[in-house]
Design a protein around this motif. Structure first.
Motif, short mmCIF file in Angstrom:
data_model
loop_
_atom_site.label_atom_id
_atom_site.label_comp_id
_atom_site.label_asym_id
_atom_site.label_seq_id
_atom_site.Cartn_x
_atom_site.Cartn_y
_atom_site.Cartn_z
N ALA A 69 0.98 -1.15 -0.06
CA ALA A 69 0.02 -0.08 -0.23
C ALA A 69 0.98 1.23 0.34
N SER A 70 0.89 1.92 -0.91
CA SER A 70 1.57 3.47 -0.99
C SER A 70 0.75 4.94 -0.78
N LYS A 71 1.14 5.19 0.11
CA LYS A 71 -0.36 5.86 0.67
C LYS A 71 0.22 7.80 0.73
N SER B 121 -1.25 10.41 2.24
CA SER B 121 -2.38 10.97 3.86
C SER B 121 -1.51 12.49 4.19
N GLU C 64 2.19 12.04 4.75
CA GLU C 64 3.14 12.09 3.27
C GLU C 64 2.93 13.50 3.09
N SER D 229 -7.82 12.15 1.01
CA SER D 229 -6.24 10.96 0.82
C SER D 229 -6.97 9.76 -0.41
N ASP E 28 -4.78 5.62 -0.89
CA ASP E 28 -4.16 4.61 -1.30
C ASP E 28 -3.68 3.78 -2.78
N LEU F 215 -3.15 0.35 -3.63
CA LEU F 215 -3.06 -0.98 -3.50
C LEU F 215 -2.38 -2.10 -4.07
N SER G 19 -5.92 -7.79 1.52
CA SER G 19 -5.34 -6.69 2.68
C SER G 19 -5.55 -7.17 3.28
N ARG H 11 -11.36 0.98 8.48
CA ARG H 11 -10.78 2.78 8.37
C ARG H 11 -11.61 3.96 9.69
#
Length: 207
Positions: free
Chosen positions: A67-69, A71, A74, A84, A86, A88, A96, A101
């Protein structure tokens, strides 16, 4: 006297309605400016630009779930903007794990591959779907949900959230990598301490 009592009742009703409406539209707090700037930061186009996803372009598929975030942590420009995302990446056979959340609903858009997705509502009813590229699926705020690539090809999805800090709570990590007493977990899952310790060992960080 009667008119005063009636006025107080109407005032109480209006206050109650206001609170209910506020709860219904709850999300990140509204801000009183166009955007929020951290101290000692120069505001230009760079402040509103996030380049942290460039590494995804032109590379092969990931060999593990990733998962590259983007939010609040970052991308500080998201503060107060109630959004925001992600990105995936799901290799074949990856998942996952079940999570929630706590501060936002999530909208998943599948770009490639296929995904089994689902969530459980507060009556313990499971809602599932098999997504194909171009499909979207919504995960209601706070409800337990998951995604699983049951196919033989990689899958890529984008998850969008209605909060700059959606608040991920992963069930496996929360239950088995914290200091909750083994006896509490064994009683809760109707098993023994040895089984709980094996689960904890499987989730321990690799050295």
């Amino acid at each position: 006297m009667a008119s005063t009592t009636l006025a107080m009742k109407l005032f109480s009703l209006l206050i109650s309605l206001f609170v209910i409406v506020q709860m219904a539209v709850a999300g990140d707090p509204d801000i009183l400016s166009d955007f929020i700037v951290p101290p000692n930061v120069t505001v230009d186009g760079n402040f509103f630009t996030f380049t942290g996803m460039r590494f995804l372009v032109g590379v092969g598929p990931s060999t593990t779930f990733k998962a590259s975030k983007a939010s609040l942590a970052e991308f500080p420009a998201l503060n107060g903007q109630s959004v925001s995302i992600d990105v995936l990446e799901f290799p074949a056979g990856s998942t996952s794990p079940p999570h929630t959340r706590v501060r936002a609903s999530g909208l998943l858009f599948l770009i490639a591959g296929s995904l089994e997705v689902g969530f459980v509502d507060t009556t313990n009813k499971l809602f599932t779907q098999t997504l194909q590229p171009g499909d979207m699926f919504v995960f209601p705020k706070g409800l337990l949900h998951f995604q699983y690539n049951a196919g033989t090809a990689p899958a890529i999805a984008i998850a969008a959230f209605g909060s700059a800090n959606a608040g991920l709570v992963s069930l496996p990590n929360t239950l088995f990598t914290t200091d909750i007493d083994d006896n509490v977990l064994a009683l809760s899952f109707k098993t023994d301490v040895a089984t709980i310790q094996r689960l904890k060992a499987g989730l321990a960080p690799k050295r």
